[in-house]
Design a protein around this motif. Structure first.
Motif, PDB file in Angstrom:
ATOM      1  N   THR A 157       0.815  -1.215   0.000  1.00 31.96           N
ATOM      2  CA  THR A 157       0.000   0.000   0.000  1.00 31.96           C
ATOM      3  C   THR A 157       0.847   1.264   0.000  1.00 31.96           C
ATOM      4  N   THR A 158       2.103   1.177   0.432  1.00 29.99           N
ATOM      5  CA  THR A 158       2.956   2.375   0.445  1.00 29.99           C
ATOM      6  C   THR A 158       3.329   2.817  -0.969  1.00 29.99           C
ATOM      7  N   PHE A 159       3.137   1.939  -1.951  1.00 26.22           N
ATOM      8  CA  PHE A 159       3.426   2.273  -3.338  1.00 26.22           C
ATOM      9  C   PHE A 159       2.204   2.845  -4.050  1.00 26.22           C
ATOM     10  N   CYS A 160       1.094   2.984  -3.329  1.00 20.96           N
ATOM     11  CA  CYS A 160      -0.139   3.507  -3.910  1.00 20.96           C
ATOM     12  C   CYS A 160      -0.390   4.938  -3.428  1.00 20.96           C
ATOM     13  N   ARG A 161      -1.301   5.599  -4.112  1.00 20.73           N
ATOM     14  CA  ARG A 161      -1.761   6.905  -3.670  1.00 20.73           C
ATOM     15  C   ARG A 161      -2.504   6.756  -2.337  1.00 20.73           C
ATOM     16  N   PRO A 162      -2.755   7.878  -1.621  1.00 24.83           N
ATOM     17  CA  PRO A 162      -3.500   7.768  -0.367  1.00 24.83           C
ATOM     18  C   PRO A 162      -4.851   7.078  -0.527  1.00 24.83           C
ATOM     19  N   GLU A 163      -5.524   7.299  -1.653  1.00 31.41           N
ATOM     20  CA  GLU A 163      -6.754   6.593  -1.984  1.00 31.41           C
ATOM     21  C   GLU A 163      -6.542   5.882  -3.319  1.00 31.41           C
ATOM     22  N   PHE A 164      -6.809   4.597  -3.361  1.00 34.44           N
ATOM     23  CA  PHE A 164      -6.446   3.794  -4.527  1.00 34.44           C
ATOM     24  C   PHE A 164      -7.505   2.738  -4.791  1.00 34.44           C
ATOM     25  N   THR A 165      -7.502   2.224  -6.002  1.00 37.47           N
ATOM     26  CA  THR A 165      -8.404   1.134  -6.367  1.00 37.47           C
ATOM     27  C   THR A 165      -7.714  -0.207  -6.133  1.00 37.47           C
ATOM     28  N   ILE A 166      -8.513  -1.253  -6.104  1.00 37.40           N
ATOM     29  CA  ILE A 166      -7.950  -2.606  -5.977  1.00 37.40           C
ATOM     30  C   ILE A 166      -7.062  -2.913  -7.179  1.00 37.40           C
ATOM     31  N   ALA A 167      -7.435  -2.433  -8.362  1.00 36.19           N
ATOM     32  CA  ALA A 167      -6.625  -2.671  -9.558  1.00 36.19           C
ATOM     33  C   ALA A 167      -5.250  -2.023  -9.425  1.00 36.19           C
ATOM     34  N   GLU A 168      -5.187  -0.828  -8.833  1.00 33.63           N
ATOM     35  CA  GLU A 168      -3.896  -0.165  -8.646  1.00 33.63           C
ATOM     36  C   GLU A 168      -3.037  -0.932  -7.647  1.00 33.63           C
ATOM     37  N   LEU A 169      -3.651  -1.445  -6.590  1.00 26.60           N
ATOM     38  CA  LEU A 169      -2.909  -2.258  -5.629  1.00 26.60           C
ATOM     39  C   LEU A 169      -2.442  -3.551  -6.281  1.00 26.60           C
ATOM     40  N   ARG A 170      -3.310  -4.158  -7.076  1.00 28.21           N
ATOM     41  CA  ARG A 170      -2.926  -5.399  -7.766  1.00 28.21           C
ATOM     42  C   ARG A 170      -1.735  -5.169  -8.687  1.00 28.21           C
ATOM     43  N   SER A 171      -1.671  -4.006  -9.314  1.00 27.29           N
ATOM     44  CA  SER A 171      -0.551  -3.694 -10.201  1.00 27.29           C
ATOM     45  C   SER A 171       0.775  -3.708  -9.449  1.00 27.29           C
ATOM     46  N   VAL A 172       0.775  -3.240  -8.200  1.00 25.56           N
ATOM     47  CA  VAL A 172       2.003  -3.272  -7.395  1.00 25.56           C
ATOM     48  C   VAL A 172       2.456  -4.713  -7.182  1.00 25.56           C
ATOM     49  N   TYR A 173       1.505  -5.570  -6.822  1.00 28.28           N
ATOM     50  CA  TYR A 173       1.832  -6.981  -6.624  1.00 28.28           C
ATOM     51  C   TYR A 173       2.337  -7.615  -7.920  1.00 28.28           C
ATOM     52  N   GLU A 174       1.703  -7.298  -9.025  1.00 29.76           N
ATOM     53  CA  GLU A 174       2.114  -7.896 -10.291  1.00 29.76           C
ATOM     54  C   GLU A 174       3.519  -7.461 -10.690  1.00 29.76           C
ATOM     55  N   VAL A 175       3.851  -6.195 -10.448  1.00 28.16           N
ATOM     56  CA  VAL A 175       5.186  -5.700 -10.791  1.00 28.16           C
ATOM     57  C   VAL A 175       6.250  -6.376  -9.934  1.00 28.16           C
ATOM     58  N   ILE A 176       6.024  -6.437  -8.636  1.00 36.71           N
ATOM     59  CA  ILE A 176       7.047  -6.971  -7.733  1.00 36.71           C
ATOM     60  C   ILE A 176       7.111  -8.495  -7.791  1.00 36.71           C
ATOM     61  N   TRP A 177       5.968  -9.150  -7.913  1.00 37.52           N
ATOM     62  CA  TRP A 177       5.953 -10.602  -8.025  1.00 37.52           C
ATOM     63  C   TRP A 177       6.317 -11.077  -9.422  1.00 37.52           C
ATOM     64  N   GLY A 178       6.192 -10.201 -10.418  1.00 33.15           N
ATOM     65  CA  GLY A 178       6.461 -10.622 -11.788  1.00 33.15           C
ATOM     66  C   GLY A 178       5.463 -11.634 -12.281  1.00 33.15           C
ATOM     67  N   ALA A 179       4.197 -11.453 -11.918  1.00 30.50           N
ATOM     68  CA  ALA A 179       3.160 -12.428 -12.276  1.00 30.50           C
ATOM     69  C   ALA A 179       1.838 -11.719 -12.494  1.00 30.50           C
ATOM     70  N   ARG A 180       1.053 -12.209 -13.447  1.00 28.13           N
ATOM     71  CA  ARG A 180      -0.307 -11.740 -13.624  1.00 28.13           C
ATOM     72  C   ARG A 180      -1.193 -12.404 -12.568  1.00 28.13           C
ATOM     73  N   LEU A 181      -2.079 -11.620 -11.968  1.00 25.02           N
ATOM     74  CA  LEU A 181      -2.957 -12.126 -10.918  1.00 25.02           C
ATOM     75  C   LEU A 181      -4.405 -12.078 -11.381  1.00 25.02           C
ATOM     76  N   ASP A 182      -5.162 -13.073 -10.972  1.00 25.70           N
ATOM     77  CA  ASP A 182      -6.575 -13.093 -11.311  1.00 25.70           C
ATOM     78  C   ASP A 182      -7.281 -11.974 -10.543  1.00 25.70           C
ATOM     79  N   PRO A 183      -7.921 -11.036 -11.241  1.00 22.43           N
ATOM     80  CA  PRO A 183      -8.529  -9.882 -10.562  1.00 22.43           C
ATOM     81  C   PRO A 183      -9.555 -10.263  -9.496  1.00 22.43           C
ATOM     82  N   SER A 184     -10.409 -11.228  -9.789  1.00 24.18           N
ATOM     83  CA  SER A 184     -11.462 -11.593  -8.832  1.00 24.18           C
ATOM     84  C   SER A 184     -10.875 -12.220  -7.575  1.00 24.18           C
TER      85      SER A 184
END
Length: 236
Positions: A157-184
């Motif tokens: 969450t520290t890589f996101c804006r103060p208010e963020f969407t789940i998709a924006e948070l998922r993007s952080v995980y995808e970048v650092i994990w190097g993996a596409r994640l199922d949105p649901s």
């Protein structure tokens, strides 16, 4: 009584500083200005001086070689590397410090560094001979540690804006994990994690698409339950 002669061994510190820049996990690297491995990319670091703690040395070398303001950087000790042949100058044990932090500025070279810059961690890890000494192994360990930290802590969450969407948070995980994640599945897991996210009651503006709910970081620092570390590579 004769005092036993101690073996000769120097102690060094090296630093793996990681951040997300340009939608990629990037590592701070320098170009070595002196032998051995002069002109070769390396992690910042250097020798422990008399009267210093390891933490003191880590902060000193980071400041000297990159110009980064270390007052707000929290680096943690990860591992020690003691292979007798790891450095051609002699018996040197190195202690690795690692940090995963947002909003880090461009570094400025100094000390034993000819240049200092951010490089793609993925590209560095794909080239085992790109880094000096055993720094490829160090970076490998640091990146794996960073990826694991997203499974058990709320650091993403520290890589996101103060208010963020789940998709924006998922993007952080995808970048650092190097993996596409199922949105649901991702949405279900992060919204069920205790005190991880707090709904703001607001939604994003839209240009015709479906508005997305906005969240802010909750008070938790550890994830309960933990998120599984996705280990499969990203696909286009």
């Amino acid at each position: 009584m004769r005092i036993q002669e101690l073996p000769q061994c120097a102690v060094a510190v090296d630093l793996a500083i990681l951040t997300v820049r340009e939608q990629a996990l990037q590592a701070l690297v320098i170009e070595r200005a002196t032998p051995p491995h002069q002109g070769v990319a390396a992690l910042p670091g250097g020798f422990l001086l008399a009267g210093e703690t390891l933490e003191d040395a880590a902060h000193r070398k980071l400041t000297q070689e990159t110009g980064l303001d270390v007052t707000h950087l929290h680096v943690r000790q990860l591992h020690a590397y003691s292979d007798p042949g790891r450095d051609p100058r002699g018996r040197i044990v190195s202690v690795l410090y690692v940090a995963l932090l947002p909003d880090l500025p461009l570094p400025a070279a100094g000390g034993g560094a000819a240049t200092a810059t951010w490089r793609s961690a993925e590209e560095l890890l794909a080239q085992p001979d790109e880094l000096a000494f055993d720094h490829h192994r160090m970076l490998t360990d640091a990146v794996e540690h960073a990826r694991d930290s997203l499974s058990y802590t709320t650091v993403a969450t520290t890589f996101c804006r103060p208010e963020f969407t789940i998709a924006e948070l998922r993007s952080v995980y995808e970048v650092i994990w190097g993996a596409r994640l199922d949105p649901s599945n991702f949405h279900r897991k992060v919204t069920r994690a205790e005190d991880f996210l707090i709904p703001t009651g607001k939604k994003t503006a839209t240009d015709g698409g479906r508005p997305a709910a906005l969240f802010r970081a909750g008070p938790a620092t550890r994830l309960h339950p933990a998120l599984l570390h996705e280990r499969h590579p990203r696909t286009p």
